[in-house]
Design a protein around this motif. Structure first.
Motif, mmCIF file in Angstrom:
data_model
loop_
_atom_site.group_PDB
_atom_site.id
_atom_site.type_symbol
_atom_site.label_atom_id
_atom_site.label_comp_id
_atom_site.label_asym_id
_atom_site.label_seq_id
_atom_site.Cartn_x
_atom_site.Cartn_y
_atom_site.Cartn_z
ATOM 1 N N PHE A 208 0.668 -1.546 -0.137
ATOM 2 C CA PHE A 208 -0.247 0.011 -0.024
ATOM 3 C C PHE A 208 0.791 1.329 -0.131
ATOM 4 C CE2 PHE A 208 -3.541 2.661 1.289
ATOM 5 C CZ PHE A 208 -4.399 1.987 0.895
ATOM 6 N N LEU A 209 2.001 1.242 0.814
ATOM 7 C CA LEU A 209 2.869 2.476 0.970
ATOM 8 C C LEU A 209 3.489 2.359 -0.317
ATOM 9 C CD1 LEU A 209 3.953 2.071 4.632
ATOM 10 C CD2 LEU A 209 2.401 3.611 3.764
ATOM 11 N N LEU A 210 3.980 1.521 -1.111
ATOM 12 C CA LEU A 210 4.809 1.658 -2.392
ATOM 13 C C LEU A 210 3.956 2.378 -3.280
ATOM 14 C CD1 LEU A 210 6.640 -1.704 -2.694
ATOM 15 C CD2 LEU A 210 7.631 0.754 -2.635
ATOM 16 N N MET A 211 2.717 2.374 -3.493
ATOM 17 C CA MET A 211 1.704 2.595 -4.279
ATOM 18 C C MET A 211 1.406 4.289 -3.892
ATOM 19 S SD MET A 211 -0.788 -0.353 -5.733
ATOM 20 C CE MET A 211 -1.316 -0.760 -4.030
ATOM 21 N N SER A 212 1.305 4.366 -2.635
ATOM 22 C CA SER A 212 0.768 5.614 -2.441
ATOM 23 C C SER A 212 1.799 6.729 -1.881
ATOM 24 C CB SER A 212 -0.184 5.534 -0.932
ATOM 25 O OG SER A 212 0.528 4.887 0.074
ATOM 26 N N TYR A 213 2.956 6.345 -1.594
ATOM 27 C CA TYR A 213 4.245 7.190 -1.091
ATOM 28 C C TYR A 213 5.540 6.926 -1.970
ATOM 29 C CZ TYR A 213 1.445 8.394 3.093
ATOM 30 O OH TYR A 213 0.393 8.684 3.836
ATOM 31 N N CYS A 214 5.058 6.187 -2.918
ATOM 32 C CA CYS A 214 6.361 5.841 -3.914
ATOM 33 C C CYS A 214 5.898 6.012 -5.473
ATOM 34 C CB CYS A 214 7.296 5.015 -3.848
ATOM 35 S SG CYS A 214 8.063 4.688 -2.411
ATOM 36 N N GLY A 215 4.521 5.954 -5.517
ATOM 37 C CA GLY A 215 3.949 6.212 -6.764
ATOM 38 C C GLY A 215 4.058 5.034 -7.744
ATOM 39 N N LEU A 216 4.252 3.853 -7.249
ATOM 40 C CA LEU A 216 4.470 2.745 -7.964
ATOM 41 C C LEU A 216 3.081 2.262 -8.579
ATOM 42 C CD1 LEU A 216 7.156 2.599 -6.915
ATOM 43 C CD2 LEU A 216 6.974 -0.018 -6.644
ATOM 44 N N GLU B 152 12.642 6.794 4.583
ATOM 45 C CA GLU B 152 13.098 5.818 5.597
ATOM 46 C C GLU B 152 12.365 5.011 6.377
ATOM 47 O OE1 GLU B 152 15.432 8.266 8.430
ATOM 48 O OE2 GLU B 152 16.838 9.108 6.994
ATOM 49 N N ALA B 153 10.954 5.412 6.676
ATOM 50 C CA ALA B 153 10.150 4.644 7.461
ATOM 51 C C ALA B 153 9.698 3.512 6.513
ATOM 52 C CB ALA B 153 8.851 5.606 7.576
ATOM 53 N N LEU B 154 9.291 3.782 4.960
ATOM 54 C CA LEU B 154 9.423 2.769 4.260
ATOM 55 C C LEU B 154 10.371 1.786 4.174
ATOM 56 C CD1 LEU B 154 7.314 1.143 2.285
ATOM 57 C CD2 LEU B 154 7.755 2.947 0.591
ATOM 58 N N ALA B 155 11.660 2.210 3.954
ATOM 59 C CA ALA B 155 12.818 1.332 4.011
ATOM 60 C C ALA B 155 12.718 0.436 4.982
ATOM 61 C CB ALA B 155 14.138 2.234 3.794
#
Length: 307
Positions: free
Chosen positions: A141-149, A185-188
């Motif tokens: 979910f975070l990759l799509m919403s906070y990295c735009g994948l 950083e949080a997502l990493a």
């Protein structure tokens, strides 16, 4: 429509060439299937006319027949499939021209306002990601919403694409291009945890970052289901969003909108989104009702001068 075997009796050489061309060009399995479906429908419309004899009018007629039941977005995807089909035939010297390139794409979809969540709404939605594989689902979910994948990019992500030392992920995106994206950083930290919890894949050499409970690469449909269940639970709690059509791609819209709202240069947003043209990125420069009200609050009408 006749089955594919019947059409292959007439156009078998062309469809085989197209399959080989797409595979060699690096098209995803999903795109290959969609494009083949569109091309078979197009070939059926030719009624056994030789592909090299078909012209602009044949392509337009086919698109018009489809557009009666579908929208502009679907029409443009169909046109892209036919363009690619003829590009493959030209590459293999099976025809000399691409009549689909003479047909313009619909511009209507460019004027369509993107659906997105406000930053506060996005933050609230994260609480509804739950289940046995919560960390995995949250990372998706975070990759799509906070990295735009894109959902397909999440599906194709491998462990080797995550560069821990650099703090980036390498994404194989639309247009068969690689794009390096810095990871917050949080997502990493979460990706590292997901990798630690990762189920041992069924196939020994499987490098997929996100694996299902059966040890296989998580499919696009499974990723969409994870997002869909989250949105359903979120909307039940916040009825005012009940009519909003949320999806994986809407998370991408949200990401672009957040960046531009935070003052990020549109050229940087273009690169992070993996857009080929800055015109595509421009659709995210929309404004909301609150911004309109704030703008209008700066207007002073001189009532004392009216009398």
């Amino acid at each position: 429509m006749p089955n594919h075997h019947e059409l292959d009796e007439v156009y078998g050489a062309q469809t085989r060439a197209f399959r080989i061309w797409m595979k060699q060009a690096g098209y995803t399995d999903t795109t290959q299937k969609e494009y083949m479906r569109e091309v078979y429908a197009y070939l059926h419309s030719l009624d056994e006319l030789a592909v090299e004899q078909a012209g602009k009018m044949h392509v337009i007629s086919f698109l018009v027949s489809k557009q009666q039941a579908t929208g502009d977005r679907t029409r443009n995807r169909t046109l892209s499939a036919i363009r690619s089909f003829y590009a493959a035939l030209i590459d293999f010297e099976m025809t000399a021209r691409n009549p689909a390139m003479e047909v313009k794409k619909s511009k209507t979809e460019k004027n369509k306002k993107p659906v997105y969540l406000e930053e506060e709404e996005l933050a609230l939605s994260l609480a509804f990601i739950d289940g046995r594989y919560r960390n995995r689902n949250l990372a998706i979910f975070l990759l799509m919403s906070y990295c735009g994948l894109r959902v397909g990019e999440v599906h194709r992500l491998n462990r080797s694409d995550y560069k821990k030392a650099k703090g980036t992920i390498e994404v194989f995106g639309k247009g068969r291009k690689w794009n390096e994206i810095p990871v917050p950083e949080a997502l990493a930290a979460m990706l590292t945890e997901v990798e630690r919890e990762r189920i041992e894949p069924y196939r020994e050499k499987e490098d997929a970052f996100f694996v299902s409970q059966k040890g296989k690469r998580l499919s696009i449909r499974q990723i969409q289901k994870i997002a869909g269940q989250t949105f359903e639970a979120f909307k039940r709690q916040y009825p005012k969003l009940a009519d909003m059509k949320l999806s994986c791609h809407k998370l991408r819209h949200t990401f672009a909108t957040m960046l531009l709202r935070n003052g990020v240069d549109i050229r940087v947003v273009k690169e992070l989104m993996g857009h080929a043209s800055i015109e595509t990125t421009m659709i995210y420069t929309h404004v909301n009702d609150q911004q309109k009200k704030q703008a209008m609050s700066t207007i002073n009408i001189p009532l004392h001068a009216i009398g």
